[in-house]
Design a protein around this motif. Sequence first.
Motif, PDB file in Angstrom:
ATOM      1  N   TYR A 295      -7.200 -10.806   7.440  1.00 36.07           N
ATOM      2  CA  TYR A 295      -8.591 -11.098   7.086  1.00 36.07           C
ATOM      3  C   TYR A 295      -9.259  -9.910   6.400  1.00 36.07           C
ATOM      4  CZ  TYR A 295     -13.461 -12.571   7.607  1.00 36.07           C
ATOM      5  OH  TYR A 295     -14.752 -12.926   7.365  1.00 36.07           O
ATOM      6  N   ALA A 296      -9.021  -8.710   6.934  1.00 35.37           N
ATOM      7  CA  ALA A 296      -9.638  -7.511   6.347  1.00 35.37           C
ATOM      8  C   ALA A 296      -9.004  -7.176   4.997  1.00 35.37           C
ATOM      9  CB  ALA A 296      -9.491  -6.331   7.292  1.00 35.37           C
ATOM     10  N   ASN A 297      -7.690  -7.382   4.891  1.00 35.80           N
ATOM     11  CA  ASN A 297      -6.960  -7.163   3.638  1.00 35.80           C
ATOM     12  C   ASN A 297      -7.146  -5.743   3.104  1.00 35.80           C
ATOM     13  OD1 ASN A 297      -5.174  -8.026   1.677  1.00 35.80           O
ATOM     14  ND2 ASN A 297      -6.793  -8.709   0.284  1.00 35.80           N
ATOM     15  N   ILE A 298      -7.096  -4.780   4.010  1.00 34.78           N
ATOM     16  CA  ILE A 298      -7.178  -3.367   3.625  1.00 34.78           C
ATOM     17  C   ILE A 298      -5.764  -2.902   3.271  1.00 34.78           C
ATOM     18  CG2 ILE A 298      -7.787  -1.048   4.410  1.00 34.78           C
ATOM     19  CD1 ILE A 298      -9.736  -2.370   6.383  1.00 34.78           C
ATOM     20  N   PRO A 299      -5.554  -2.348   2.094  1.00 39.65           N
ATOM     21  CA  PRO A 299      -4.184  -2.059   1.630  1.00 39.65           C
ATOM     22  C   PRO A 299      -3.353  -1.241   2.609  1.00 39.65           C
ATOM     23  CG  PRO A 299      -5.730  -1.822  -0.168  1.00 39.65           C
ATOM     24  CD  PRO A 299      -6.560  -2.064   1.063  1.00 39.65           C
ATOM     25  N   GLU A 300      -3.922  -0.146   3.178  1.00 35.78           N
ATOM     26  CA  GLU A 300      -3.114   0.699   4.057  1.00 35.78           C
ATOM     27  C   GLU A 300      -2.740   0.005   5.360  1.00 35.78           C
ATOM     28  OE1 GLU A 300      -7.406   2.380   4.407  1.00 35.78           O
ATOM     29  OE2 GLU A 300      -6.126   1.446   2.893  1.00 35.78           O
ATOM     30  N   GLU A 301      -3.403  -1.117   5.677  1.00 34.63           N
ATOM     31  CA  GLU A 301      -3.037  -1.890   6.865  1.00 34.63           C
ATOM     32  C   GLU A 301      -2.125  -3.060   6.504  1.00 34.63           C
ATOM     33  OE1 GLU A 301      -6.501  -3.096   9.016  1.00 34.63           O
ATOM     34  OE2 GLU A 301      -7.249  -1.060   9.270  1.00 34.63           O
ATOM     35  N   SER A 302      -2.465  -3.773   5.438  1.00 37.10           N
ATOM     36  CA  SER A 302      -1.712  -4.976   5.081  1.00 37.10           C
ATOM     37  C   SER A 302      -0.316  -4.665   4.556  1.00 37.10           C
ATOM     38  CB  SER A 302      -2.480  -5.794   4.043  1.00 37.10           C
ATOM     39  OG  SER A 302      -2.738  -5.022   2.889  1.00 37.10           O
ATOM     40  N   VAL A 303      -0.057  -3.415   4.150  1.00 32.97           N
ATOM     41  CA  VAL A 303       1.260  -3.061   3.631  1.00 32.97           C
ATOM     42  C   VAL A 303       2.340  -3.271   4.685  1.00 32.97           C
ATOM     43  CG1 VAL A 303       1.041  -0.610   4.272  1.00 32.97           C
ATOM     44  CG2 VAL A 303       2.550  -1.279   2.389  1.00 32.97           C
ATOM     45  N   TYR A 304       1.976  -3.106   5.967  1.00 33.55           N
ATOM     46  CA  TYR A 304       2.942  -3.301   7.056  1.00 33.55           C
ATOM     47  C   TYR A 304       3.458  -4.737   7.055  1.00 33.55           C
ATOM     48  CZ  TYR A 304       4.717  -3.535  11.886  1.00 33.55           C
ATOM     49  OH  TYR A 304       5.496  -3.718  13.004  1.00 33.55           O
ATOM     50  N   PHE A 305       2.540  -5.701   6.967  1.00 32.26           N
ATOM     51  CA  PHE A 305       2.948  -7.103   6.982  1.00 32.26           C
ATOM     52  C   PHE A 305       3.532  -7.539   5.638  1.00 32.26           C
ATOM     53  CE2 PHE A 305      -0.074  -6.826  10.477  1.00 32.26           C
ATOM     54  CZ  PHE A 305       0.661  -7.434  11.487  1.00 32.26           C
ATOM     55  N   TYR A 306       3.064  -6.920   4.559  1.00 31.07           N
ATOM     56  CA  TYR A 306       3.618  -7.234   3.244  1.00 31.07           C
ATOM     57  C   TYR A 306       5.115  -6.945   3.217  1.00 31.07           C
ATOM     58  CZ  TYR A 306       4.311  -7.266  -1.812  1.00 31.07           C
ATOM     59  OH  TYR A 306       4.772  -7.539  -3.072  1.00 31.07           O
ATOM     60  N   ALA A 307       5.514  -5.813   3.824  1.00 28.98           N
ATOM     61  CA  ALA A 307       6.935  -5.461   3.870  1.00 28.98           C
ATOM     62  C   ALA A 307       7.735  -6.490   4.655  1.00 28.98           C
ATOM     63  CB  ALA A 307       7.113  -4.084   4.495  1.00 28.98           C
ATOM     64  N   ARG A 308       7.105  -7.084   5.657  1.00 25.27           N
ATOM     65  CA  ARG A 308       7.791  -8.074   6.496  1.00 25.27           C
ATOM     66  C   ARG A 308       7.740  -9.477   5.904  1.00 25.27           C
ATOM     67  NH1 ARG A 308       6.752  -3.639   8.632  1.00 25.27           N
ATOM     68  NH2 ARG A 308       7.867  -2.844  10.449  1.00 25.27           N
ATOM     69  N   TRP A 309       7.068  -9.611   4.767  1.00 27.77           N
ATOM     70  CA  TRP A 309       7.077 -10.878   4.041  1.00 27.77           C
ATOM     71  C   TRP A 309       8.014 -10.826   2.838  1.00 27.77           C
ATOM     72  CZ3 TRP A 309       1.848 -13.918   3.629  1.00 27.77           C
ATOM     73  CH2 TRP A 309       1.447 -14.302   4.911  1.00 27.77           C
ATOM     74  N   GLU A 310       8.763  -9.739   2.718  1.00 32.50           N
ATOM     75  CA  GLU A 310       9.804  -9.694   1.699  1.00 32.50           C
ATOM     76  C   GLU A 310      10.865 -10.740   2.060  1.00 32.50           C
ATOM     77  OE1 GLU A 310       9.930  -7.965  -1.049  1.00 32.50           O
ATOM     78  OE2 GLU A 310       8.069  -6.859  -0.711  1.00 32.50           O
ATOM     79  N   PRO A 311      11.584 -11.279   1.060  1.00 26.75           N
ATOM     80  CA  PRO A 311      12.515 -12.387   1.320  1.00 26.75           C
ATOM     81  C   PRO A 311      13.506 -12.137   2.450  1.00 26.75           C
ATOM     82  CG  PRO A 311      12.255 -12.029  -1.031  1.00 26.75           C
ATOM     83  CD  PRO A 311      11.517 -10.914  -0.358  1.00 26.75           C
ATOM     84  N   GLU A 312      13.983 -10.883   2.585  1.00 23.77           N
ATOM     85  CA  GLU A 312      15.002 -10.620   3.595  1.00 23.77           C
ATOM     86  C   GLU A 312      14.452 -10.622   5.025  1.00 23.77           C
ATOM     87  OE1 GLU A 312      14.105  -6.589   1.594  1.00 23.77           O
ATOM     88  OE2 GLU A 312      14.171  -8.708   1.078  1.00 23.77           O
ATOM     89  N   TYR A 313      13.115 -10.518   5.184  1.00 19.21           N
ATOM     90  CA  TYR A 313      12.513 -10.492   6.527  1.00 19.21           C
ATOM     91  C   TYR A 313      11.632 -11.701   6.834  1.00 19.21           C
ATOM     92  CZ  TYR A 313      13.884  -5.573   6.909  1.00 19.21           C
ATOM     93  OH  TYR A 313      14.589  -4.419   6.977  1.00 19.21           O
ATOM     94  N   LYS A 314      11.180 -12.426   5.816  1.00 21.36           N
ATOM     95  CA  LYS A 314      10.132 -13.420   6.030  1.00 21.36           C
ATOM     96  C   LYS A 314      10.534 -14.504   7.021  1.00 21.36           C
ATOM     97  CE  LYS A 314       6.552 -15.922   3.511  1.00 21.36           C
ATOM     98  NZ  LYS A 314       6.025 -16.291   2.179  1.00 21.36           N
ATOM     99  N   PHE A 315      11.749 -15.009   6.907  1.00 20.41           N
ATOM    100  CA  PHE A 315      12.193 -16.032   7.861  1.00 20.41           C
ATOM    101  C   PHE A 315      12.167 -15.485   9.263  1.00 20.41           C
ATOM    102  CE2 PHE A 315      15.655 -17.696  10.492  1.00 20.41           C
ATOM    103  CZ  PHE A 315      15.293 -19.035  10.567  1.00 20.41           C
ATOM    104  N   TRP A 316      12.689 -14.282   9.480  1.00 19.39           N
ATOM    105  CA  TRP A 316      12.763 -13.703  10.828  1.00 19.39           C
ATOM    106  C   TRP A 316      11.375 -13.369  11.357  1.00 19.39           C
ATOM    107  CZ3 TRP A 316      17.103 -15.022  12.613  1.00 19.39           C
ATOM    108  CH2 TRP A 316      18.243 -15.044  11.795  1.00 19.39           C
TER     109      TRP A 316
END
Length: 418
Positions: A295-316
């Motif tokens: 919701y806040a969409n602050i870059p230094e915070e959202s980068v953590y979840f962005y990395a986990r939405w990469e194709p190799e991690y998103k399903f898991w």
Amino acid sequence: MKTHNSIEERFQFTGNAKTISLVAIVIGVIAIAFGFILGGEHVQSTYSNLLLMSYYFVCVCLAGVFFCAYQYAAQAGWSAAFIRIPQAMARVLPIASVILIIVVSFGLFNEHEVVEHGKKEMVPYLYAHWATHGLTDPASENFDPIITGKAAFLNIKFFYGMLIVLLGAYSYFGLALTKCSEAEDTEGGMSNYDKSFKLSCIFLVIFGFTFPIFAFGAIMSLEAHWFSTMFGWYNLAAMHVSGLAVIALIIIYLQKKGYMSWLHIDHLHSMGKLIFGFSIFWTYVWFAQFFLTWYANIPEESVYFYARWEPEYKFWFWFNIVINFVAPLLLLMSRDAKRVMSRMMWTCIILVAGHWLDYYIMVMPGTVESPGFGVEEIGIFLGFSGLFTFMTLNALSKFSSIVPKKHPFLQESLHHHI
């Protein structure tokens, strides 16, 4: 040994459990050697999996201390008849702590070459985000102002001090509670129980304030630019659910082997309620941390979840919430479900595997470039599972009786009905 109808029975660690646990340890050692011999990315994967499993090992043993402490602090009676199981886990905590410190040390002080932004540099296998040379030196080309701002606690001395002091304190309280319980069996009276109550209250205060620091240092600092004030409580929930699931599995194993015949389905039902309740709490913290960051969409915070939405991690990433929330929700919600031993057993197995995946999602994106589920992941998981099983059941066999015969609430536990 007394008959199995006696509450003075002693556990004998023999048979298939001992053999299988030793075989699993050997498989783990082979998997570690395999990773180091192959070299390259396999070495990084091996270090990451060693950190994951040594941290998981510590957390499950620590959950045993935590369980004992809040049972004593609440003056709960229902758990007295099987309190030896979390006490055995507490006995293993010092060894698990030493293993974690050894893994961290090798990962910190062994370096490898990586190419970043077109240049080669030497970085540690673990905690490279803050332990790489020159990050806090303004004259260095690796200078990082964010890490410099956190250098007061993201440095080698503080990191080791934190690990040694906190793990040492947790181990001390675990061993002290176990010692008081054993002394109670020989001395009787209320003095040892009163001492256990006081120790538990002190431990819970220290633990409540310091466990987030432990989680911040051991796991969150793998991605040192990111931070979340909820991360410690998220780890606490994962630690507690995993520990409860392991305690329940040991109860089921012992009963299938003919031990602890005085326990009945109501004890398992109460464990099921705790597992269900704290699985919901884990989900609440998972959702709160994720939703507020989204919701806040602050870059230094959202980068953590962005990395986990990469194709190799998103399903898991999404499967993590399914296995650790939806599974206990569907399998344990009703009263009757908690009173079926086979369902409880499989739910606990799912949760033990599910929270391994939970820790995998925490550790791997910050350490491994090409994740996967190969020899290192499976073998090291089996190795540490065997090590935990061997050491915990061996510690349980050292008790003169697997029930605290002179616990003041033992009769309440033996007549526990809900």
